[in-house]
Design a protein around this motif. Sequence first.
Motif, PDB file in Angstrom:
ATOM      1  N   ILE A 278       0.603  -5.552  -6.782  1.00 33.98           N
ATOM      2  CA  ILE A 278       1.849  -5.945  -7.373  1.00 33.98           C
ATOM      3  C   ILE A 278       3.068  -4.990  -6.814  1.00 33.98           C
ATOM      4  N   TYR A 279       4.316  -5.845  -6.460  1.00 33.50           N
ATOM      5  CA  TYR A 279       5.484  -5.062  -5.663  1.00 33.50           C
ATOM      6  C   TYR A 279       6.686  -5.195  -6.590  1.00 33.50           C
ATOM      7  N   CYS A 280       7.650  -4.061  -6.469  1.00 35.80           N
ATOM      8  CA  CYS A 280       9.003  -4.423  -7.207  1.00 35.80           C
ATOM      9  C   CYS A 280      10.023  -4.342  -5.724  1.00 35.80           C
ATOM     10  N   PRO A 281      10.445  -5.515  -5.668  1.00 36.71           N
ATOM     11  CA  PRO A 281      11.456  -5.441  -4.280  1.00 36.71           C
ATOM     12  C   PRO A 281      12.637  -4.539  -4.739  1.00 36.71           C
ATOM     13  N   ALA A 282      13.088  -4.438  -6.080  1.00 32.57           N
ATOM     14  CA  ALA A 282      14.301  -3.589  -6.104  1.00 32.57           C
ATOM     15  C   ALA A 282      13.853  -2.063  -5.962  1.00 32.57           C
ATOM     16  N   GLY A 283      12.869  -1.699  -6.207  1.00 37.17           N
ATOM     17  CA  GLY A 283      12.611  -0.228  -6.222  1.00 37.17           C
ATOM     18  C   GLY A 283      11.932   0.184  -4.942  1.00 37.17           C
ATOM     19  N   ASP A 284      11.422  -0.858  -4.089  1.00 40.93           N
ATOM     20  CA  ASP A 284      10.444  -0.686  -3.129  1.00 40.93           C
ATOM     21  C   ASP A 284       9.313   0.078  -3.451  1.00 40.93           C
ATOM     22  N   PHE A 285       8.437  -0.213  -4.406  1.00 36.84           N
ATOM     23  CA  PHE A 285       7.186   0.434  -4.667  1.00 36.84           C
ATOM     24  C   PHE A 285       6.401  -0.683  -5.190  1.00 36.84           C
ATOM     25  N   PHE A 286       5.011  -0.193  -5.392  1.00 42.27           N
ATOM     26  CA  PHE A 286       3.799  -1.095  -5.655  1.00 42.27           C
ATOM     27  C   PHE A 286       3.075  -0.342  -6.998  1.00 42.27           C
ATOM     28  N   ILE A 287       2.639  -1.277  -7.785  1.00 43.45           N
ATOM     29  CA  ILE A 287       1.881  -0.814  -8.981  1.00 43.45           C
ATOM     30  C   ILE A 287       0.608  -0.880  -8.718  1.00 43.45           C
ATOM     31  N   ASP A 288      -0.242  -0.031  -8.887  1.00 46.22           N
ATOM     32  CA  ASP A 288      -1.834   0.181  -8.632  1.00 46.22           C
ATOM     33  C   ASP A 288      -2.136  -0.962  -7.445  1.00 46.22           C
ATOM     34  N   PRO A 289      -1.785  -0.605  -6.224  1.00 45.08           N
ATOM     35  CA  PRO A 289      -2.035  -1.329  -5.061  1.00 45.08           C
ATOM     36  C   PRO A 289      -3.337  -1.089  -4.494  1.00 45.08           C
ATOM     37  N   TRP A 290      -4.037  -2.102  -3.899  1.00 44.84           N
ATOM     38  CA  TRP A 290      -5.475  -2.159  -3.523  1.00 44.84           C
ATOM     39  C   TRP A 290      -5.713  -1.808  -1.930  1.00 44.84           C
ATOM     40  N   ARG A 291      -4.241  -1.718  -1.289  1.00 44.84           N
ATOM     41  CA  ARG A 291      -4.300  -1.534   0.039  1.00 44.84           C
ATOM     42  C   ARG A 291      -3.345  -0.366   0.298  1.00 44.84           C
ATOM     43  N   PRO A 292      -3.336   0.361   1.286  1.00 44.85           N
ATOM     44  CA  PRO A 292      -2.505   1.548   1.353  1.00 44.85           C
ATOM     45  C   PRO A 292      -0.917   1.132   1.367  1.00 44.85           C
ATOM     46  N   VAL A 293      -0.072   1.881   0.951  1.00 42.70           N
ATOM     47  CA  VAL A 293       1.526   1.520   0.823  1.00 42.70           C
ATOM     48  C   VAL A 293       2.045   2.737   0.715  1.00 42.70           C
ATOM     49  N   ASP A 294       3.562   2.834   0.892  1.00 45.09           N
ATOM     50  CA  ASP A 294       4.166   4.110   0.931  1.00 45.09           C
ATOM     51  C   ASP A 294       4.362   4.671  -0.307  1.00 45.09           C
ATOM     52  N   ARG A 295       4.867   3.908  -1.407  1.00 52.59           N
ATOM     53  CA  ARG A 295       5.166   4.569  -2.814  1.00 52.59           C
ATOM     54  C   ARG A 295       4.064   3.610  -3.839  1.00 52.59           C
ATOM     55  N   ALA A 296       3.278   4.201  -4.420  1.00 45.50           N
ATOM     56  CA  ALA A 296       2.384   3.702  -5.388  1.00 45.50           C
ATOM     57  C   ALA A 296       2.234   4.377  -6.932  1.00 45.50           C
ATOM     58  N   LEU A 297       2.973   3.440  -7.888  1.00 51.57           N
ATOM     59  CA  LEU A 297       2.914   4.010  -9.383  1.00 51.57           C
ATOM     60  C   LEU A 297       1.616   3.573  -9.893  1.00 51.57           C
ATOM     61  N   ILE A 298       0.844   4.428 -10.579  1.00 51.12           N
ATOM     62  CA  ILE A 298      -0.665   4.199 -10.971  1.00 51.12           C
ATOM     63  C   ILE A 298      -0.652   4.477 -12.536  1.00 51.12           C
ATOM     64  N   THR A 299      -1.307   3.501 -13.172  1.00 53.40           N
ATOM     65  CA  THR A 299      -1.609   3.202 -14.354  1.00 53.40           C
ATOM     66  C   THR A 299      -2.459   4.321 -14.904  1.00 53.40           C
ATOM     67  N   HIS A 300      -3.638   4.590 -14.197  1.00 56.73           N
ATOM     68  CA  HIS A 300      -4.745   5.451 -14.698  1.00 56.73           C
ATOM     69  C   HIS A 300      -5.632   5.838 -13.517  1.00 56.73           C
ATOM     70  N   GLY A 301      -6.552   6.669 -13.734  1.00 54.98           N
ATOM     71  CA  GLY A 301      -7.438   7.279 -12.589  1.00 54.98           C
ATOM     72  C   GLY A 301      -8.642   6.571 -12.377  1.00 54.98           C
ATOM     73  N   HIS A 302      -8.896   5.653 -13.086  1.00 53.66           N
ATOM     74  CA  HIS A 302     -10.168   4.706 -12.310  1.00 53.66           C
ATOM     75  C   HIS A 302      -9.942   4.078 -10.850  1.00 53.66           C
ATOM     76  N   ALA A 303     -10.993   4.088 -10.496  1.00 48.40           N
ATOM     77  CA  ALA A 303     -11.084   4.027  -8.887  1.00 48.40           C
ATOM     78  C   ALA A 303     -10.449   2.689  -8.348  1.00 48.40           C
ATOM     79  N   ASP A 304     -10.477   1.723  -9.385  1.00 46.83           N
ATOM     80  CA  ASP A 304     -10.059   0.244  -8.866  1.00 46.83           C
ATOM     81  C   ASP A 304      -8.556   0.155  -9.013  1.00 46.83           C
ATOM     82  N   HIS A 305      -7.931   1.152  -9.792  1.00 46.56           N
ATOM     83  CA  HIS A 305      -6.648   1.243 -10.037  1.00 46.56           C
ATOM     84  C   HIS A 305      -5.905   2.531  -9.066  1.00 46.56           C
ATOM     85  N   ALA A 306      -6.592   3.550  -8.966  1.00 50.23           N
ATOM     86  CA  ALA A 306      -6.115   4.791  -8.051  1.00 50.23           C
ATOM     87  C   ALA A 306      -6.823   4.818  -6.952  1.00 50.23           C
TER      88      ALA A 306
END
Length: 342
Positions: free
Chosen positions: A13-41
């Motif tokens: 899930i990507y935010c173009p205006a902020g150039d970040f991803f939320i809980d991405p499942w492939r490597p990205v530059d900036r990731a905002l993470i909802t919680h520590g379970h392995a499928d999200h973090a």
Amino acid sequence: MSEPVLTFTDRGIYCPAGDFFIDPWRPVDRALITHGHADHARWGHRHYLATESAAPVMRYRLGDVSLDTIPMGASRTIGGAKVSFHPAGHIPGSAQIRVEVAGEVWVVSGDYKTEADRLSEPFEPVRCHAFITECTFGLPVFKWRPEADIAAEINAWWATNAAEGRASVLGAYSLGKAQRVLSLVDPGIGPILTHGAVEATNAILRDQGLPLPATTQVTQDLDAKNVKNPLIIAPPSALGTPWMRRFGPASQSFASGWMALRGVRRRRAMDRGFVISDHADWDGLLWAIAETGAEKVFCTHGYTDIFTRWLKKEGYDAHVLETEFGSEDADEVSQEAEQVPS
């Protein structure tokens, strides 16, 4: 026409205006993470942002990563987006992420639970225009009983086993579920033993001030068969393995929302199944969505097709969102549940 607040890519899930991803499942530059379970973090991102209370477990699980933290409820501007993290009630530190761009608000729920427990920050609805919701248990058959009732069941099972000379082994995921079970049990019945994976997480959460009863890690030096009346809490992967033999005669149980389904209980071959989940049930999902005020809803990981159809009947602009998020004990999803009328 302006870009949407969030878009959906093959990395997450990507935010173009902020150039970040939320809980991405492939490597990205900036990731905002909802919680520590392995499928999200997941490991591999260049920079992470998570709540202060989620960070200790994430550091333990991910190692020496570039992890920045933000207090629950605080706002931060990233590029052209204003972001904030709000309690999701799933596990300690879990958050929904609010993203605002040019006055339009989208919220990514991560995983969430609407029933308050004794450890997690209680779920708080966040008003928005679009809501990305999980629907792990998005069928009417899933309706959780009060936590106090489940606590009474677990303690009665443990006490009965103790009186009859059996150890009590309870399978629970090492982050979240195990600690929630610990918060419900009565230490007066007997000693509480833990698998190493559970105890490592206990130590981190205790250091954060969370109230957990005393536990003893099972090691090779522990003569487990001579421990009287124990409750042993272990991850599901340890059940039915040689690790179990050290306890002698034992009753095995499992704590999961999937225990609501007879077919799953039968396949697990447990003596007992305790229906307790860190995800919202059917009523909780519908309540949470209504409280957001959102007109557009995206449904991820769970009974997405059925749940989306229901929301459309209720007048929502609802869509299935394909992600690589998992769900609690996802391999146990039963055809029995899928055949329940929606």
